[in-house]
Design a protein around this motif. Sequence first.
Motif, PDB file in Angstrom:
ATOM      1  N   LEU A 175       0.828  -1.202   0.000  1.00 29.79           N
ATOM      2  CA  LEU A 175       0.000   0.000   0.000  1.00 29.79           C
ATOM      3  C   LEU A 175       0.865   1.255   0.000  1.00 29.79           C
ATOM      4  CD1 LEU A 175      -2.700   1.516   0.274  1.00 29.79           C
ATOM      5  CD2 LEU A 175      -2.577   1.117   2.737  1.00 29.79           C
ATOM      6  N   LEU A 235       0.996   4.115  -2.864  1.00 34.66           N
ATOM      7  CA  LEU A 235       0.782   5.526  -2.512  1.00 34.66           C
ATOM      8  C   LEU A 235       1.937   6.394  -3.001  1.00 34.66           C
ATOM      9  CD1 LEU A 235      -0.698   5.462   1.105  1.00 34.66           C
ATOM     10  CD2 LEU A 235      -1.741   6.473  -0.925  1.00 34.66           C
ATOM     11  N   VAL A 243      -4.483   6.625  -9.947  1.00 39.54           N
ATOM     12  CA  VAL A 243      -4.694   5.384  -9.186  1.00 39.54           C
ATOM     13  C   VAL A 243      -4.878   4.211 -10.143  1.00 39.54           C
ATOM     14  CG1 VAL A 243      -6.249   4.180  -7.615  1.00 39.54           C
ATOM     15  CG2 VAL A 243      -5.661   6.571  -7.186  1.00 39.54           C
ATOM     16  N   ILE A 252      -8.873  -3.036  -0.592  1.00 38.00           N
ATOM     17  CA  ILE A 252      -7.947  -1.968  -0.189  1.00 38.00           C
ATOM     18  C   ILE A 252      -7.796  -0.960  -1.316  1.00 38.00           C
ATOM     19  CG2 ILE A 252      -5.559  -1.463   0.452  1.00 38.00           C
ATOM     20  CD1 ILE A 252      -5.456  -4.156   1.851  1.00 38.00           C
ATOM     21  N   LEU A 290      -8.754   2.954  -1.064  1.00 34.18           N
ATOM     22  CA  LEU A 290      -7.722   3.944  -1.393  1.00 34.18           C
ATOM     23  C   LEU A 290      -8.228   4.934  -2.429  1.00 34.18           C
ATOM     24  CD1 LEU A 290      -4.779   4.979  -1.295  1.00 34.18           C
ATOM     25  CD2 LEU A 290      -4.228   3.261  -3.038  1.00 34.18           C
ATOM     26  N   SER A 291      -8.894   4.447  -3.453  1.00 32.65           N
ATOM     27  CA  SER A 291      -9.436   5.330  -4.493  1.00 32.65           C
ATOM     28  C   SER A 291     -10.468   6.291  -3.917  1.00 32.65           C
ATOM     29  CB  SER A 291     -10.068   4.500  -5.613  1.00 32.65           C
ATOM     30  OG  SER A 291      -9.127   3.627  -6.192  1.00 32.65           O
TER      31      SER A 291
END
Length: 269
Positions: free
Chosen positions: A77, A81, A208, A245, A249-250
């Motif tokens: 992750l 990022l 993303v 996940i 995140l998006s």
Amino acid sequence: MAAREVPAPPPAGTKVIGRGAGRAAAGLIRMIWPYCLIILLWQCWLVLDDVPALIAPSPLQTLAGTVTGFAQYLPDLLTTLMVIGTGLGLGMLLGITVASLSWFSPMLSGVLTPLTILLNTLPSIALIPIVASIFGYTLYTIIVIAALISYFPAFVLTRSGLDSIPPGAADLLHVLGAGKRRHYLHVALPAAVPNIITALRISAMLSVVGALTAEWLLGTRGLGYRLAKAQQIMDTDQAWQVSLIGVVLSLVIFGIASGLERKVSMKFR
């Protein structure tokens, strides 16, 4: 006859607090009900079609596995990022710079605009092997992909914003003897700020998608790579957990960018 006691009025501010809590609860319901509906439909699909857990685990099973196994996904992750942040920053910087150059020079505009449109017509899946052949199969390639995908909205919206100056401002600067550089710094660029923030919101989501797709195809780290690895070993639980996940995140990135856009729009309104 004894006088009837009159109940004491509620303390000052109670109604205000109550109304504020009610608005907050209503806002929370409006925000989460689409996701609750998706989870309900997901569970209904599994039950009605009798889908085996090997193909699609239940929502609670996926959520529980994501929470308990989050530590193993954290490095991936953080890598994703970093790729998204770096690619988005480079793409926005490149888009604003190229749009500014095309605003200053009609000749450059005639060269750069068609190239930008041509670049945008290429699907990201087709673009990834081309970039990989130039930069190699490394993390830098994934960052470049995220930057190129973020570049187009930044260029288009910045260029449109630079042209949307207030009526009469150009004539006033011309009368005052201001050059094009002052025109750009004091009028055109401030007028383009709302468009630039809108481009940031759009590019954030595109970066993303670009980062996850590039990691899935040629990455050695990141959520996209973890998803591809889970699919290769047919680990359905891990694939759904990584996907969850990625979705969260998006949504978080989109929410941050949308909030920033609203704040900037209110200041420039």
